[in-house]
Design a protein around this motif. Structure first.
Motif, PDB file in Angstrom:
ATOM      1  N   ASP A 199       0.851  -1.213   0.054  1.00 50.86           N
ATOM      2  CA  ASP A 199      -0.055   0.036  -0.092  1.00 50.86           C
ATOM      3  C   ASP A 199       0.888   1.177  -0.109  1.00 50.86           C
TER       4      ASP A 199
ATOM      5  N   SER B 231      -3.465   2.471   6.168  1.00 52.11           N
ATOM      6  CA  SER B 231      -3.406   1.043   5.787  1.00 52.11           C
ATOM      7  C   SER B 231      -4.134   0.037   6.417  1.00 52.11           C
TER       8      SER B 231
ATOM      9  N   VAL C  41      -7.311   0.396   4.387  1.00 52.51           N
ATOM     10  CA  VAL C  41      -7.068  -0.151   2.865  1.00 52.51           C
ATOM     11  C   VAL C  41      -7.284  -1.572   3.351  1.00 52.51           C
TER      12      VAL C  41
END
Length: 200
Positions: free
Chosen positions: A88, A111, A114
């Protein structure tokens, strides 16, 4: 290794060039379709190909390199990435510079958010703390190698990213989990945009 790129902008191209330089195959994708990537693929050479996001996501390792607001759409139609390592590279810019606004994720790091959109994937945060001009060139300098901070919750996934980026010439530094380490390198973190060299 076959590396899939979700995104084909400046960061994705810089990482793709490093990968190709070291013999890896790269599959690039974007929201406009493979045909729009034909000139870039031709420039990158025979180890590069264009595909759909799903085709890029079927690679051995995936790089997520799209603008923050595009992430949900970029990953919405992907198959479940069971065990796939996803790097990422994103930063949580709700609006881009010159008047940037940082997305409010509460207690989550970028993250972690994500990772919540990519069930089954093993997400490793990396490259986001470096400006593009420090990613694209050879990271090996007379004074040392460009430090690359990374974070993740899966030790094997982090080791994969460490080996790959060390091959590129970076000096990877593991900061721990997506929550603790990710907070250090995301936009409001103390290591964001810290460009350091490691002497060998």
């Amino acid at each position: 290794m076959r590396i899939g790129m979700l995104g084909a902008g400046t960061i994705a191209q810089a990482i793709a060039r490093h990968a190709i330089r070291h013999g890896h195959e790269v599959v690039l994708s974007n929201s406009r379709g493979p045909a729009s990537l034909a000139p870039l693929v031709q420039d990158l050479g025979p180890l590069a190909a264009a595909g759909t996001p799903a085709e890029a996501a079927a690679a051995d390792l995936v790089v997520l390199a799209v603008n923050w607001p595009q992430i949900p759409d970029a990953v919405a139609e992907l198959p479940r990435l069971n065990g796939t390592v996803v790097i990422d590279t994103t930063n949580q810019f709700a609006s881009p510079p010159p008047n940037p606004k940082i997305a409010d994720l509460g207690d989550l790091t970028g993250s972690e958010y994500v990772a919540s959109l990519l069930p089954g994937a093993r997400v490793v945060k990396a490259f986001n703390a470096l400006y593009a001009q420090f990613i694209a060139p050879d990271p090996r300098h007379e004074a040392g190698r460009q430090v690359l901070f990374l974070a993740g919750d899966d030790a094997d996934a982090k080791n994969t990213v460490k080996r790959l980026t060390a091959q590129f010439g970076f000096a990877p530094v593991d900061l721990g989990t997506l929550h603790a380490g990710g907070r250090l390198i995301q936009l409001d973190g103390p290591l964001s945009a810290l460009h350091a060299l490691k002497q060998d």
